[in-house]
Design an enzyme around this catalytic site. Structure first.
Site, mmCIF file in Angstrom:
data_model
loop_
_atom_site.group_PDB
_atom_site.id
_atom_site.type_symbol
_atom_site.label_atom_id
_atom_site.label_comp_id
_atom_site.label_asym_id
_atom_site.label_seq_id
_atom_site.Cartn_x
_atom_site.Cartn_y
_atom_site.Cartn_z
ATOM 1 N N GLU A 194 1.163 -3.145 11.308
ATOM 2 C CA GLU A 194 1.737 -2.806 12.610
ATOM 3 C C GLU A 194 0.629 -2.381 13.567
ATOM 4 O OE1 GLU A 194 6.199 -1.131 11.440
ATOM 5 O OE2 GLU A 194 4.684 0.252 12.217
ATOM 6 N N CYS A 195 0.584 -3.010 14.720
ATOM 7 C CA CYS A 195 -0.278 -2.626 15.832
ATOM 8 C C CYS A 195 -1.751 -2.556 15.422
ATOM 9 C CB CYS A 195 0.199 -1.310 16.437
ATOM 10 S SG CYS A 195 -0.388 -1.050 18.128
ATOM 11 N N ALA A 196 -2.273 -1.395 15.063
ATOM 12 C CA ALA A 196 -3.669 -1.308 14.638
ATOM 13 C C ALA A 196 -3.932 -2.220 13.460
ATOM 14 C CB ALA A 196 -4.016 0.135 14.270
#
Length: 454
Positions: A343-345
């Site tokens: 997720e994301c990072a």
């Protein structure tokens, strides 16, 4: 020990404000630390999807900071999750819930849904309002009166005055609030205010500045302990009625272990990957996984026997050179054959590069910092079958980033929302910018453990 099903008269209150920037995190963190100094077990909670504030809460309270977000988990899970968080590792003496934005600010286009007021109503907790009194006199009382009248279902039980200019200013404010029948439970002067450093996505996470964070929390405990009437705050918290809904149970949510063995699920942590919900690892463990943390900044390899990997959110852009220098771990992740959820990072870390610096190369995209903040709740649908999700599964999540990827999605996107495609499903990898809370869809944990077992 409190039974998970019996009514529980848990003392609790919500720390709120008329708007962002009034000092909610300062008061909530200091209150947690000051009450803990009194020998109380304090359960910390945060309204909304924020990951950073709960890190400071955890440091202050000595137990995990947890989120209460109706958008992410549904109204029906708010009280069960509150009870669960206040029970683990031991029953709390009091729960402190920090609000988000202004008291009545909810999801855009959904009125008060997912607002601090919404959560205060759901958990039947009184509100302690933090008020920035800069350049205000008697008008502060009118503001508080309006906040109280706007939603009669929300009970404002007291006010803490913040950034008070002088003793005379404090007297003026106290007299005005007495006229409208709202007690003042504390007053903090401008000179005494303590803050934590911030950057492009809010406060700097605790994990990135541990010694300094401890000093900030200690200073906040001193500040709140000396300026707020803690006995009055506890008396207000004790006016909350008993909680009658049973506590959330991760074992019940996932339906027990997914198989006979205990596959190792490696979960990224450390200063670059600080964004995670405590319930994620609890669900994985309940589904039968042996959850092992690893730090991509320092660990040269995945944990021994890892059969699945979870890489959550954080700030890889701040640590990009150190992540790149750990070439052995990057190479292992590029070739890892087990299921991966990012997720994301994690999405940025799995790509070819971030701001021109090499990353893992597991996904065929490049990422860079942008000048635009992407922020908001999303109602998404899984666009393809993947380790954590079935195609067509509806999921609510949120985005919070200042980066962009090229391309923005793969041939098999992870999600669809608002007519667009987002993220990547590539082999056994599921990666996107969307943050989700697995308490709302525990099947994600069970599916991942099952995939790891295969």
């Amino acid at each position: 020990m409190v039974s998970a099903d019996a009514p529980w008269a848990l003392p609790r209150l919500v720390v709120a404000a008329p708007a962002s920037g009034h000092g909610k995190t300062t008061l909530a963190t200091g209150l947690l630390a000051a009450l803990r100094r009194r020998g109380l077990a304090v359960s910390p909670h945060k309204v909304g999807p924020d990951y950073i504030d709960p890190g400071y809460h955890a440091l202050a309270a000595g137990r995990p900071g947890r989120n209460l977000d109706p958008w992410l988990v549904g109204e029906e899970r708010i009280v069960p999750l509150l009870r669960h968080g206040a029970s683990v590792p031991t029953p709390a003496d009091v729960a402190v819930v920090e609000g988000v934005m202004g008291l009545h600010d909810g999801a855009v286009g959904h009125r008060s849904y997912a607002s601090t007021a919404h959560v205060a109503r759901l958990i039947a907790a009184p509100v302690l309002l933090v008020l920035d009194t800069t350049a205000q006199g008697r008008s502060a009382a009118a503001l508080v009166l309006g906040m109280r009248a706007f939603d009669p279902g929300v009970r404002i039980g007291g006010v803490v005055l913040n950034r008070v200019g002088s003793p005379r200013h404090e007297t003026l404010l106290r007299d005005a609030l007495a006229e409208v029948g709202v007690p003042v439970l504390g007053a903090v002067t401008r000179a005494a205010e303590v803050t934590a450093p911030s950057r492009h996505l809010g406060l700097v996470p605790v994990a990135e500045r541990a010694p300094e964070s401890l000093a900030v929390v200690d200073a906040l405990a001193e500040l709140v302990g000396s300026t707020v009437d803690l006995d009055a705050v506890l008396a207000l918290a004790r006016t909350a009625p008993p909680l009658t809904v049973p506590a959330w149970d991760p074992a019940v949510a996932v339906g027990g272990p997914a198989g006979g063995d205990r596959p190792v699920v490696a979960v990224a942590g450390g200063p670059a990957f600080t964004f995670s919900y405590a319930e994620t690892t609890e669900l994985l463990a309940a589904a039968g996984a042996a959850v092992v943390r690893f730090d991509p900044l320092r660990d040269p390899a995945l944990p021994a026997g890892a059969r699945a990997v979870v890489v959550g959110g954080g700030f890889p852009e701040v640590h990009v050179e150190a992540l790149a220098a750990n070439s052995s771990l990057r190479a292992e992740l590029a070739d890892f054959e087990g299921p991966v959820v990012a997720e994301c990072a994690g999405l940025l870390y799995l790509g070819r590069s971030l701001d021109g610096v090499p990353m893992c190369g597991r996904l065929d995209h490049t990422a860079r910092m942008s000048g635009r903040l992407t922020l908001g709740y999303r109602a998404a649908v899984a666009a393809a079958d993947s380790p954590p999700h079935r195609a067509g599964e509806p999921v609510r999540g949120h985005e919070f980033h200042r980066t962009t990827t090229d391309p923005g999605h793969g041939d098999r996107p992870a999600w669809r929302w608002d007519g667009g495609r987002h993220g990547f499903v590539d082999g056994r990898v599921h990666a996107s910018y969307l943050h989700t809370h697995w308490a709302a869809h525990p099947s994600a944990a069970r599916r991942l453990v099952e995939a790891a077992g295969r």
